[in-house]
Design an enzyme around this catalytic site. Structure first.
Site, PDB file in Angstrom:
ATOM      1  CG  ASP A 251      -3.231  -0.581   0.624  1.00 24.26           C
ATOM      2  OD1 ASP A 251      -2.289   0.100   1.071  1.00 24.26           O
ATOM      3  OD2 ASP A 251      -4.049  -1.175   1.348  1.00 24.26           O
TER       4      ASP A 251
ATOM      5  CG  ASP B 247      -3.826   2.264   7.898  1.00 22.49           C
ATOM      6  OD1 ASP B 247      -5.019   1.993   8.051  1.00 22.49           O
ATOM      7  OD2 ASP B 247      -3.303   2.441   6.788  1.00 22.49           O
TER       8      ASP B 247
END
Ligand SMILES: *[C@@H]1O[C@H](CO)[C@@H](O)[C@H](O)[C@H]1NC(C)=O
Ligand SMILES: *[C@@H]1O[C@H](CO)[C@@H](O)[C@H](O)[C@H]1NC(C)=O
Ligand SMILES: *[C@@H]1O[C@H](CO)[C@@H](O)[C@H](O)[C@H]1NC(C)=O
Ligand SMILES: *[C@@H]1O[C@H](CO)[C@@H](O)[C@H](O)[C@H]1NC(C)=O
Ligand SMILES: *[C@@H]1O[C@H](CO)[C@@H](O)[C@H](O)[C@H]1NC(C)=O
Ligand SMILES: *[C@@H]1O[C@H](CO)[C@@H](O)[C@H](O)[C@H]1NC(C)=O
Length: 868
Positions: free
Chosen positions: A59, A469
């Site tokens: 992504d 993340d």
């Protein structure tokens, strides 16, 4: 009809653009190996005709091609600052007729965060080179629902024909010329109605998800003629959401008998069974889903059968990935999209969905039978050895991509929120209660991390990273080998910055980003180069994120936060506010003088000589409005570089006066490294606009520059990147990207002879002649674009929304949402505070309602809980 730009090979077209402006030096660029992916892999797609050919999409970090040794090769590293949105890949199509043809639907966001429209990238050489076919709308590779799909499909009987299901109400599009031009199919019945959160004003969670997948029924046609039957899934909830055409897309109807309670995420054809398998979830994904279903549509007699693997209290998740084994009709697998506790789950059936077995089952609570052996040798930090806070799972989460190799029933792969798993002994699954497959981390070569900070201290490991993340960061003892551990104890899910003490370089500080109450103090200090850590007890609880600078002796920490402004603490005493420095200032410490700190804000440069307690304005930074980075000579007090939106500035008198480096119109990440000659001035590196945006090195303090990146290495959005230069190896630079991990570069070609003498700090205009980029395929960015983006200050960020990032000025608190999945270990003490602060995208996935209770999480509420 919308026609694409003329076909030119991108990775070649950019090559000649800069040569006339600044001379180049050949650099060898390699990823620093982390080895475990590091971000969401929404899907993995095998080519049905060429054995071993497969692609993965991410992504924020582009697409990858699978190699025969299980490793992956990145395909979109050429994406530069102007083409940063190529790294958001919303769909992949690999051609079943001509496996050399590959198509990627790219674009990062459909809202204002990405000013650019999307494009279909067309390759005729399996991803070696691409030609963009611009679309007249945006594509959302990093938007909600990005795990659904694939939205892009090639007609297997007539491969000049492609269909693309768009987002944002743009409907269904068709190409008949191999993707070069696209026309909307105006009579397609639904553009989609589902939006995850209609109250979101950012455009992120309130955009129409649109069409979710396109699947050709290969059994309905014959080679050379357009396939008549095409199925299309649409993100609708409670209204028709699976449509079919029986005349190659001329007319469309809702498939009769469908159950449209949930959103169809995947529609996968089983040719031998003449059946369509559809997975459904009650949310768009990739983080949500509390219920769902799996249905099988028998095409021959138009019958739907509910084949959901679990029911009742066992059904607390939606379904994502679906795989069929084309060599074994009736063998299918589905993934729970998000089973947050006790682990992710995957189901397998060998009888077309009549009966299922799981990757684990309860033996008797709380003991699990795990029918797999876990192998994380390719990325040891990713597995159970890792000390992790909120994600205790091996199998994974956000599992929307699940595939079985069409040529090898034993070979399977699936994507998670963090990595790629899979293995080579899948048939062992079918050996009953003694089954035990090997579940292996297989993301070698996928470097999808979002890098927030890098340091290269003069002693110890050459590189230490701060990563977003849920990776926190690493001491990279060996740049070419996956680290064994990530930072732990204290363990923060992510890190936003890192710094070392100039006179005591084994002292390192890092900042965590966890604000949900589970982790407390978010500053940690190491005195052994990052091997072991201690919490900074002076840090206030649950204040997180931002930037950090540690004094030369390691005793004083200056910390910039979005929630509490700039604060300082000495000897781990409580942090106190620094009112004399604007909270938006870039900060830095002197590397030699223990009491000096620096700040830069708008066009003002600030100096503190009392250990960061007070700052006073010193010099001026031209017409700058937004300083990016302050970097200080590692050996010389007061020798300072400042990068800004209006250029690069240098001071040698502790910031009293600055020289403007001519020829540099903008600069972002900058770094000082080992000098070319012993005793010389440090090598200066800059991500900058010097007659074009690129990466440059100067060996004479900014007089002459060489461009060090090439057409194959664009590093994405320049303003999203960070940088460190090696203090021990001349020429070596580390570039941290937002989605493609860390690169290190070493000079491998000869540097051109300087054209200007280094006696003056001003650049003569002849050394930097201007030359506009030559390629017509490059679009100039209209905003300073990063993957973070503006949203109204003062508002709350939506669930999973953006809350920070470089240059972030928007929301810093999470909205109160009505439902939360408990991600914490049973027994963990957990609070949910009102309006919890957030600092990055996806921070608001826990919750922040005002009336959460503080209590021990029990096994009873593992699935969800609701604000009291
Ligand atoms: C449709 O699906 C929902 C959710 O799985 C289920 O509760 C309902 O009974 C189904 N309706 C029919 C008619 O099968
Ligand atoms: C439809 O076809 C499938 C597959 O042949 C079969 O299992 C099923 O019983 C059929 N259903 C009806 C209603 O005929
Ligand atoms: C599978 O093997 C692993 C490692 O050898 C073991 O931990 C696990 O208990 C085994 N599972 C079963 C169901 O026997
Ligand atoms: C550090 O800087 C301060 C402020 O300019 C100065 O007073 C002090 O002498 C410096 N320390 C050293 C060791 O040079
Ligand atoms: C700093 O000084 C040391 C000792 O003289 C030297 O080896 C090193 O190269 C210098 N570093 C830089 C970046 O100039
Ligand atoms: C680079 O700087 C030049 C000169 O100021 C400017 O015209 C150009 O727009 C800049 N490029 C980008 C991508 O910002």
């Amino acid at each position: 009809m919308f026609r694409s730009a003329p076909l030119t090979a991108l990775s070649v077209s950019a090559a000649a653009t800069i040569v006339a402006a600044v001379s180049s030096q050949t650099y060898t660029w390699k990823n620093v190996k982390i080895g475990g992916g590091g971000g969401f892999v929404p899907n993995i797609v095998f080519n049905p005709s060429q054995k071993g050919l497969a692609f993965a999409r991410t992504d924020i970090g582009g697409a990858y091609k699978l190699n025969s040794d299980d490793s992956w090769t990145p395909l979109l590293d050429f994406a530069d600052d102007a083409r940063w949105n190529y790294w958001g890949v919303d769909a992949i199509a690999t051609d079943p007729v001509d496996p050399d043809r590959l198509y990627l639907a790219t674009g990062m966001y459909t809202n204002s965060w990405d000013p650019n429209n999307g494009q279909i990238l067309i390759s005729t050489d399996q991803g070696e080179t691409f030609t963009p076919s611009p679309l007249p709308f945006k594509v959302g590779g990093n938007m909600p629902g990005r795990g659904m799909g694939e939205r892009l499909a090639i007609d297997p009987n007539s491969h000049n024909i492609l269909f693309f299901g768009a987002r944002s109400g743009n409907g269904l599009w068709k190409s008949t010329d191999y993707g070069a031009s696209w026309t909307q199919i105006k009579n397609f019945p639904s553009v989609g109605t589902y939006v995850p959160d209609p109250t979101d004003t950012s455009g992120y969670n309130n955009d129409i998800m649109g069409l979710s997948w396109v699947t050709f029924d290969t059994t309905s046609g014959s080679s050379g003629k357009a396939t008549p039957r095409i199925f299309v899934g649409v993100a609708n909830k409670g209204s028709d959401n699976v449509f079919v055409s029986d005349d190659a897309g001329s007319t469309w109807t809702a498939v009769a008998g469908q159950n449209n309670t949930f959103i169809p995420h995947k529609g996968v054809l089983s040719v031998a069974e003449k059946a369509l398998y559809v997975s459904y979830s009650d949310g768009a994904g990739p983080y949500d889903g509390t219920t769902g279903s799996v249905w099988k549509y028998n095409i021959a007699n138009s019958t739907w059968t509910d084949i959901t693997p679990v029911s009742g209290s066992d059904l607390y998740f939606g379904f994502g990935g679906v795989a069929v084994d084309v060599l074994r009709p009736g063998t299918i697998m589905v993934a729970a999209l998000n089973s947050w506790w006790p682990d992710g789950q995957i189901f397998r059936s060998t009888d077309g969905g009549a009966t299922w077995t799981g990757l684990w089952a309860w033996q008797s609570y709380p003991t699990l039978n795990r029918y797999y052996t876990y192998d994380d040798t390719l990325a040891p930090w990713i597995g159970p050895d890792r000390t992790i806070t909120d994600l205790t799972m091996q199998i994974g989460w956000m599992m929307e991509g699940l595939s079985i190799d069409p040529f090898d029933s034993n070979h399977w792969l699936y994507g998670t929120g963090e990595t790629i798993y899979g293995g080579h002994d899948l048939l062992k699954w079918d050996s009953g209660a003694t089954r035990n497959i090997t579940l292996k981390s297989l993301a070698d070569g996928v470097e999808e991390t979002s890098v927030q900070g890098l340091i290269s201290p003069p002693t110890g490991a050459h590189l230490v990273s701060a990563i977003g993340d849920h990776l926190a960061g690493f001491v990279h003892n060996d740049l070419d080998k996956a680290p064994f551990v990530s930072f732990s104890n204290p363990t923060y899910s992510s890190s936003s910055d890192i710094d070392y003490a100039g006179n005591s370089p084994s002292t390192i500080v890092r900042v965590g980003t966890t604000t949900d109450g589970s982790q407390g103090k978010q500053v940690a200090i190491s005195n052994d180069g990052g091997a072991t850590w201690a919490q900074d007890y002076g840090a206030p609880d649950d204040v997180a994120g931002g930037k950090i600078a540690v004094s030369a002796d390691g005793d004083t920490i200056l910390w910039k936060t979005s929630s509490n402004g700039i604060m300082v603490s000495q000897y781990t005493n409580p942090f106190s506010a620094v009112s004399s420095l604007p909270s938006s200032a870039a900060i830095a410490s002197d590397k030699k003088n223990n009491s000096i700190f620096y700040g830069a804000d708008s066009s003002k440069f600030y100096l503190s000589t009392d250990g960061g307690k007070t700052f006073a304005v010193k010099g001026a930074l031209g017409s700058s409005t937004s300083p990016f980075k302050v970097v200080v000579h590692p050996n010389v007090t007061g020798d300072i570089w400042v990068s800004t939106d209006k250029g690069l500035f240098h001071s040698t008198d502790t910031g009293s006066t600055f020289t403007t480096i001519s020829g540099v119109s903008q600069a972002w990440a900058i770094a000082l490294g080992a000098p070319k000659t012993s005793g010389g001035y440090p090598a200066l590196f800059a991500a900058a606009n010097i007659s074009g945006v690129g990466y440059f090195r100067s060996d004479d303090a900014g007089v002459n520059w060489v461009k060090i990146n090439d057409a194959a290495h664009g590093f994405g959005s320049a303003s999203a990147n960070c940088m460190a230069a090696d203090l021990r190896i001349y020429g070596r630079v580390y570039i941290g990207t937002n989605g493609r991990g860390i690169f290190y570069g070493d000079a491998s070609g000869t540097a051109p002879a300087p054209t200007s003498t280094a006696t003056s700090t001003a650049v003569s205009s002849t050394s930097v002649t201007s030359s506009a980029p030559a390629s017509s395929t490059i679009t100039v960015q209209t905003t300073s674009s990063t993957s973070s983006a503006p949203s109204p200050t003062g508002s709350s960020a939506p669930l999973y929304g953006q809350c920070g990032g470089i240059g972030w000025t928007g929301a810093t608190t999470c909205v109160c949402t009505s439902l939360v999945l408990v991600l914490f270990t049973v027994g963990a003490d957990e609070t949910h505070e009102a309006g919890a602060t957030c600092a990055k995208q996806n921070d608001c996935k826990y919750n922040s309602c005002s009336s959460w209770e503080r209590r021990l999480i029990t096994s009873a509420d593992y699935s969800q809980c609701v604000p009291s």
